[in-house]
Design a protein around this motif. Structure first.
Motif, PDB file in Angstrom:
ATOM      1  N   ASP A   8       0.858  -1.173   0.000  1.00  0.00           N
ATOM      2  CA  ASP A   8       0.000   0.000   0.000  1.00  0.00           C
ATOM      3  C   ASP A   8       0.901   1.231   0.000  1.00  0.00           C
ATOM      4  O   ASP A   8       1.791   1.341   0.841  1.00  0.00           O
ATOM      5  CB  ASP A   8      -0.897  -0.031   1.247  1.00  0.00           C
ATOM      6  CG  ASP A   8      -1.901   1.105   1.249  1.00  0.00           C
ATOM      7  OD1 ASP A   8      -1.736   2.055   0.464  1.00  0.00           O
ATOM      8  OD2 ASP A   8      -2.855   1.037   2.059  1.00  0.00           O
ATOM      9  N   GLU A  11       1.010   2.916   3.361  1.00  0.00           N
ATOM     10  CA  GLU A  11       1.809   2.179   4.349  1.00  0.00           C
ATOM     11  C   GLU A  11       3.290   2.324   4.057  1.00  0.00           C
ATOM     12  O   GLU A  11       4.104   2.519   4.975  1.00  0.00           O
ATOM     13  CB  GLU A  11       1.418   0.698   4.333  1.00  0.00           C
ATOM     14  CG  GLU A  11      -0.003   0.434   4.773  1.00  0.00           C
ATOM     15  CD  GLU A  11      -0.345  -1.036   4.696  1.00  0.00           C
ATOM     16  OE1 GLU A  11       0.590  -1.850   4.524  1.00  0.00           O
ATOM     17  OE2 GLU A  11      -1.536  -1.373   4.781  1.00  0.00           O
TER      18      GLU A  11
ATOM     19  N   PHE B 132      -2.683   0.452  13.549  1.00  0.00           N
ATOM     20  CA  PHE B 132      -1.864   0.945  12.445  1.00  0.00           C
ATOM     21  C   PHE B 132      -0.372   0.836  12.775  1.00  0.00           C
ATOM     22  O   PHE B 132       0.442   0.416  11.946  1.00  0.00           O
ATOM     23  CB  PHE B 132      -2.252   2.391  12.140  1.00  0.00           C
ATOM     24  CG  PHE B 132      -1.523   2.963  10.959  1.00  0.00           C
ATOM     25  CD1 PHE B 132      -1.991   2.765   9.660  1.00  0.00           C
ATOM     26  CD2 PHE B 132      -0.354   3.703  11.120  1.00  0.00           C
ATOM     27  CE1 PHE B 132      -1.314   3.288   8.570  1.00  0.00           C
ATOM     28  CE2 PHE B 132       0.336   4.211  10.039  1.00  0.00           C
ATOM     29  CZ  PHE B 132      -0.151   4.010   8.762  1.00  0.00           C
ATOM     30  N   LYS B 164      -6.402   3.834   8.046  1.00  0.00           N
ATOM     31  CA  LYS B 164      -5.856   4.305   6.776  1.00  0.00           C
ATOM     32  C   LYS B 164      -6.774   5.337   6.124  1.00  0.00           C
ATOM     33  O   LYS B 164      -6.305   6.335   5.547  1.00  0.00           O
ATOM     34  CB  LYS B 164      -5.619   3.121   5.854  1.00  0.00           C
ATOM     35  CG  LYS B 164      -4.414   2.295   6.272  1.00  0.00           C
ATOM     36  CD  LYS B 164      -4.384   0.900   5.700  1.00  0.00           C
ATOM     37  CE  LYS B 164      -4.218   0.859   4.223  1.00  0.00           C
ATOM     38  NZ  LYS B 164      -4.069  -0.539   3.729  1.00  0.00           N
ATOM     39  N   ARG B 168      -5.572   9.085   5.410  1.00  0.00           N
ATOM     40  CA  ARG B 168      -5.562   9.622   4.043  1.00  0.00           C
ATOM     41  C   ARG B 168      -6.312  10.946   3.989  1.00  0.00           C
ATOM     42  O   ARG B 168      -5.861  11.914   3.367  1.00  0.00           O
ATOM     43  CB  ARG B 168      -6.181   8.594   3.090  1.00  0.00           C
ATOM     44  CG  ARG B 168      -5.984   8.927   1.639  1.00  0.00           C
ATOM     45  CD  ARG B 168      -6.302   7.756   0.749  1.00  0.00           C
ATOM     46  NE  ARG B 168      -5.299   6.715   0.811  1.00  0.00           N
ATOM     47  CZ  ARG B 168      -5.492   5.486   1.277  1.00  0.00           C
ATOM     48  NH1 ARG B 168      -6.679   5.156   1.773  1.00  0.00           N
ATOM     49  NH2 ARG B 168      -4.536   4.609   1.271  1.00  0.00           N
TER      50      ARG B 168
END
Lengths: 518, 177
Positions: A8, A11, B132, B164, B168
């Motif tokens: 990703d 990531e 995470f 995530k 983002r």
């Protein structure tokens, strides 16, 4: 099936940016950390750093004291001998040896021709054993003889031996009249010499006189007149006549003159298994420990000792030795599953955290571990009994400093020897390893991915113990001896670095040694 | 970290402990910042983490890198700290969550530096942030995260996706600003 291989970008970006990232903590953070750390002065090593010098100084002081006592004893004996010699007069010998060493009174010159039977035998070269038949009472001197008194209050000045001839009674007269030449020689002869003040004076005297008598007899000269020999001298005179056949053998000194000896020894000590540790509740578990002793390995010890004899039987010993020991013990803790502290993880059924508390001769330890159901679909009731077997191995290396008092009994080649004293044990190595941790309940297992945490608090670096041994010593010769002794040893009360008392089991074994004395 | 330095730390020598602290304080404090919700909280975690490192240093067996072992100690300290703060990890279900497949999204080449990323992480809810961190930065799998945090594997996956999405959005917002 997880797919961590799918990359990703988000990531990757976070990982790449934050992987080696460093941030500056506040300046006072170290001070806060240091405030939470235990003070360094409380560490056991620093305690030993202080006390080791005191112990070494004590050992040196002990050896110096021994040397001082030895020197003082020698000086005292020397001065006592000098005082005794000065206090004694030649006229008052106290013992047979001193009587022998005392100077003989002046010998009177025989006037008539009657010779004493013993003197006859002596002068004609026959065995001087017959001289032992000489009876002083039969030949008592008359009252007018001035030498009859030996009192110190009225000392008698020594007279030349030829002047005694005028006072000799008829009973002392020789049966044979000496020849004029002999008489003249006797008158010209000097007074009787002083005997040497040694134990062998009688032997020396006879050894000097016998050849002289034999030589005179062989030369045809008339025999020398007999001299008045005190009876106690005559009785001792049998020794050179009998020669070495009946005379006692030279006496070997039972103890060596210096009293110091050094020995190498090896010991094999068998310590029993560790006592069952005391269960302590850390998270309110009901812990019940059962100790399972393993086949204990013996502890081997080898070292060097120096011994100083004090008196006839006693002695002091000090030395240095090294000992190594491996002990393995299994413990079983028994508790209920619900006794543990709930912790995250473990699927549907929660994990539980438990703690062992060990108390071994080498220190204390706390072992934290977590357990979880073997199957998620099999919930464990709170009252489920859990048994966990934990095996620990202790590896100990010791430097031992014994200070012992010893006592020997008997004489000759075989002696009895007993030693008792204090031993200082200094830990060179003291480790504990958790060899295995096994659940004996198939429904519960140790939490996967979680290693048990062992917090080991070893014993203080130095402890004191006792030493008892008694056995036999075989003397091969004057210098070398072998010893075999059963041993009982153990420690006094000792604690770990945090002050917790530790078990002090006694250990049994044997010791063999070889000693060299000088 | 040599064995002699570790032995010195085990003996309680302050100079050796200070040297270890100075060597690893930057990296460990960065780890604490990622798990904590604020800088003050990160300082508390870092302080407790170093104390635990010095206390449990004897358990380091020398088989792996010392920094890896130390990092695990700090992560565990952070997790326990979060547990003490009673910040329960959210276990929201994935049901009804509309998560776009944005694996093909453009990389964040003009993203802010690491400090800003840490600030973004600290804006996440504790559950999202923890999952995470464990998954992306520590490399744990979802099953391992489930074991560590006491949640299910599905919950771990959902927490990661939600984290995530939040990140983002926060990142795009910061870029726009």
């Amino acid at each position: 099936m997880e797919r961590k291989d799918i990359r990703d970008p988000l990531e990757d970006y976070f990982r790449r940016t934050l992987d080696d990232h460093e941030a500056a903590p506040p300046a006072d953070l170290w001070g806060r950390v240091e405030a939470d750390l235990p003070p360094p002065a409380a560490s056991p090593r620093s305690w030993w750093a202080v006390h080791r010098f005191a112990f070494v100084a004590g050992a040196i002081a002990t050896l110096l004291l021994l040397a001082l006592l030895d020197a003082a004893g020698r000086l005292y004996r020397q001065r006592a001998t000098e005082r005794t010699d000065a206090a004694k007069t030649p006229e008052q010998p106290a013992t047979l040896t001193e009587k022998l060493a005392a100077p003989l009174p002046p010998v009177p010159l025989p006037r008539s021709g009657v010779q004493q039977p013993a003197a006859k035998a002596l002068n004609h070269g026959s065995s001087p054993v017959n001289a032992g038949t000489y009876d002083r009472q039969q030949h008592a001197l008359p009252a007018e003889y001035p030498a009859a008194s030996r009192s110190k209050a009225a000392p008698i000045p020594p007279l030349p031996w030829h002047e005694h001839a005028a006072v000799l009674p008829p009973v002392h007269a020789l049966q044979e009249t000496p020849a004029p030449a002999e008489k003249a020689r006797n008158q010209a002869a000097p007074p009787a010499p002083q005997r040497p003040s040694s134990e062998a004076s009688a032997d020396v005297l006879l050894a000097e006189e016998a050849p002289l008598a034999g030589a005179l007899a062989a030369s045809g000269e008339p025999a020398l007149p007999v001299r008045a020999i005190p009876s106690f001298v005559a009785m001792v005179d049998v020794r050179p006549a009998l020669g070495t056949l009946l005379a006692p053998a030279p006496i070997r000194p039972a103890r060596l003159p210096s009293g110091w000896s050094i020995g190498l020894y090896a010991s094999c000590i068998q310590a029993p298994s560790a006592t069952a540790p005391v269960a302590q509740s850390r998270f309110a578990q009901r812990m019940l420990f059962v100790s399972i002793p393993q086949p204990a390995r013996p502890a081997w010890e080898g070292g060097l000792r120096v011994r100083k004899r004090i008196g006839l039987r006693w002695g002091l010993e000090a030395g240095l030795s090294y000992s190594e020991h491996v002990r393995s013990t299994a413990y079983i803790s028994r508790f209920h599953f619900g006794d543990g502290r709930p912790t995250p993880g473990g699927g549907h059924a929660p994990r539980r955290e438990y703690a062992h508390y060990l108390n071994t001769p080498g220190g204390t330890a706390t072992v934290d571990f977590r357990m979880e159901p073997a199957k998620d679909s099999d919930p464990i009731p709170q009252g489920e009994i859990i048994r966990v077997r934990a095996t620990f191995t202790e590896h100990t290396s010791l430097l031992r400093i014994p200070i012992l008092a010893s006592c020997s009994v008997g004489s000759g080649h075989l002696l009895g020897m007993a030693r008792v004293g204090v031993v200082a044990d200094i830990f060179l190595k003291n480790d504990l390893q958790l060899s295995s941790l096994i659940s004996e309940n198939a429904r519960v297992r140790l939490a996967t991915g979680m290693r048990p945490a062992v917090q080991w608090t070893p014993a203080r670096d130095m402890s004191f113990g006792y030493w008892l041994s008694a056995g036999a010593v075989y003397r091969l010769n004057r210098h070398i001896a072998l010893s075999v002794e059963p041993v009982l040893t153990g420690r006094f009360l000792h604690r770990d670095a945090q002050g917790q008392p530790l078990p002090t089991p006694a250990a049994f074994g044997g010791q063999v040694g070889v000693w060299y004395g000088w | 970290m040599s064995s002699a330095e570790i032995e010195a730390c085990l003996r309680g020598e302050r100079s050796a402990q200070r040297a270890l602290y100075e060597r690893y304080k930057g990296r460990m404090f960065a780890v604490c910042l990622r798990y904590a919700g604020s800088r003050a909280e990160a300082e508390d975690i870092c302080q407790e983490g170093f104390v635990r490192v010095f206390r449990d240093l004897g358990q380091y067996d020398g088989r792996g890198p010392f920094e890896g072992w130390m990092r695990k100690v700090f992560v565990n300290t952070a997790l326990q700290h979060l547990e003490k703060q009673r910040r329960r990890i959210q276990t929201d279900s994935l049901d009804g969550l509309d998560v776009a497949d944005d694996a093909e999204a453009s990389p964040f080449e003009d993203a802010p530096p690491a400090e800003q990323l840490i600030q973004l992480l600290q804006q996440l809810p504790p559950g999202f942030r923890t999952v995470f961190n464990l998954y992306v930065l520590e490399g744990y799998t979802h099953s391992e995260i489930a074991d560590i945090l006491g949640i299910s594997v599905g919950t771990s996956k959902s927490q990661l996706l939600r984290a995530k999405v939040h990140l983002r959005r926060l990142l795009e917002k910061s870029l726009v600003e």
